[in-house]
Design a protein around this motif. Structure first.
Motif, PDB file in Angstrom:
ATOM      1  N   GLU A  50      60.073  72.496  34.164  1.00  0.00           N
ATOM      2  CA  GLU A  50      59.210  71.331  34.151  1.00  0.00           C
ATOM      3  C   GLU A  50      60.055  70.123  33.798  1.00  0.00           C
ATOM      4  O   GLU A  50      60.897  70.180  32.908  1.00  0.00           O
ATOM      5  CB  GLU A  50      58.096  71.507  33.126  1.00  0.00           C
ATOM      6  CG  GLU A  50      57.146  70.342  33.062  1.00  0.00           C
ATOM      7  CD  GLU A  50      55.996  70.580  32.092  1.00  0.00           C
ATOM      8  OE1 GLU A  50      55.866  71.689  31.562  1.00  0.00           O
ATOM      9  OE2 GLU A  50      55.234  69.647  31.858  1.00  0.00           O
ATOM     10  N   TYR A  60      54.546  61.449  35.217  1.00  0.00           N
ATOM     11  CA  TYR A  60      54.196  62.559  36.100  1.00  0.00           C
ATOM     12  C   TYR A  60      54.992  63.772  35.666  1.00  0.00           C
ATOM     13  O   TYR A  60      56.104  63.639  35.163  1.00  0.00           O
ATOM     14  CB  TYR A  60      54.537  62.224  37.559  1.00  0.00           C
ATOM     15  CG  TYR A  60      53.668  61.154  38.158  1.00  0.00           C
ATOM     16  CD1 TYR A  60      52.620  61.481  38.997  1.00  0.00           C
ATOM     17  CD2 TYR A  60      53.912  59.811  37.894  1.00  0.00           C
ATOM     18  CE1 TYR A  60      51.822  60.503  39.558  1.00  0.00           C
ATOM     19  CE2 TYR A  60      53.124  58.823  38.447  1.00  0.00           C
ATOM     20  CZ  TYR A  60      52.079  59.175  39.270  1.00  0.00           C
ATOM     21  OH  TYR A  60      51.294  58.197  39.821  1.00  0.00           O
ATOM     22  N   ARG A  61      54.433  64.962  35.872  1.00  0.00           N
ATOM     23  CA  ARG A  61      55.120  66.211  35.549  1.00  0.00           C
ATOM     24  C   ARG A  61      55.340  66.999  36.825  1.00  0.00           C
ATOM     25  O   ARG A  61      54.399  67.262  37.563  1.00  0.00           O
ATOM     26  CB  ARG A  61      54.295  67.051  34.577  1.00  0.00           C
ATOM     27  CG  ARG A  61      54.166  66.413  33.225  1.00  0.00           C
ATOM     28  CD  ARG A  61      53.182  67.188  32.368  1.00  0.00           C
ATOM     29  NE  ARG A  61      53.435  66.852  30.992  1.00  0.00           N
ATOM     30  CZ  ARG A  61      53.581  67.754  30.026  1.00  0.00           C
ATOM     31  NH1 ARG A  61      53.433  69.014  30.276  1.00  0.00           N
ATOM     32  NH2 ARG A  61      53.838  67.359  28.805  1.00  0.00           N
ATOM     33  N   ILE A  71      54.688  71.748  41.852  1.00  0.00           N
ATOM     34  CA  ILE A  71      53.414  71.078  41.621  1.00  0.00           C
ATOM     35  C   ILE A  71      53.698  69.785  40.872  1.00  0.00           C
ATOM     36  O   ILE A  71      54.437  69.771  39.889  1.00  0.00           O
ATOM     37  CB  ILE A  71      52.457  71.954  40.782  1.00  0.00           C
ATOM     38  CG1 ILE A  71      52.075  73.197  41.562  1.00  0.00           C
ATOM     39  CG2 ILE A  71      51.212  71.154  40.381  1.00  0.00           C
ATOM     40  CD1 ILE A  71      51.126  74.111  40.808  1.00  0.00           C
ATOM     41  N   ASN A  73      51.842  66.716  38.832  1.00  0.00           N
ATOM     42  CA  ASN A  73      50.615  66.298  38.159  1.00  0.00           C
ATOM     43  C   ASN A  73      50.842  64.974  37.468  1.00  0.00           C
ATOM     44  O   ASN A  73      51.924  64.691  36.992  1.00  0.00           O
ATOM     45  CB  ASN A  73      50.182  67.309  37.088  1.00  0.00           C
ATOM     46  CG  ASN A  73      49.799  68.639  37.657  1.00  0.00           C
ATOM     47  OD1 ASN A  73      50.545  69.592  37.494  1.00  0.00           O
ATOM     48  ND2 ASN A  73      48.666  68.723  38.291  1.00  0.00           N
ATOM     49  N   LYS A  74      49.764  64.181  37.397  1.00  0.00           N
ATOM     50  CA  LYS A  74      49.829  62.924  36.644  1.00  0.00           C
ATOM     51  C   LYS A  74      49.289  63.178  35.262  1.00  0.00           C
ATOM     52  O   LYS A  74      48.412  63.945  35.028  1.00  0.00           O
ATOM     53  CB  LYS A  74      49.005  61.844  37.345  1.00  0.00           C
ATOM     54  CG  LYS A  74      49.123  60.506  36.665  1.00  0.00           C
ATOM     55  CD  LYS A  74      48.495  59.419  37.501  1.00  0.00           C
ATOM     56  CE  LYS A  74      48.686  58.108  36.779  1.00  0.00           C
ATOM     57  NZ  LYS A  74      48.068  57.026  37.504  1.00  0.00           N
TER      58      LYS A  74
END
Length: 74
Positions: A50, A60-61, A71, A73-74
């Motif tokens: 990550e 964001y990740r 993936i 994600n925010k």
């Protein structure tokens, strides 16, 4: 639902080592097309699963799943 505990990524408990499937290489620009700067996921993650990306003040990740997919994600 993802069963990963985000705190375990930094501690090294999920170091199962994502590897690109044999025979696959990073994308290359096709003759006549615009060149796109290409990075490998290994060069971005450096062994982690990550990373955080600061974009316009938002965090964001970007994560590698157990199936080796990405993936965001925010």
């Amino acid at each position: 639902m993802n069963s990963h505990n985000p705190n375990h990524f930094r501690s090294g408990q999920f170091r199962h080592g994502y590897r690109r499937p044999e025979g696959q290489v990073a994308a290359r620009p096709i003759a006549g097309s615009l060149a796109v700067r290409t990075l490998t996921s290994e060069s971005l993650f450096l062994g982690d699963f990550e990373i955080g990306i600061d974009h316009g003040g938002a965090l964001y990740r970007l994560k590698i799943t157990r199936q080796g997919k990405l993936i965001l994600n925010k």
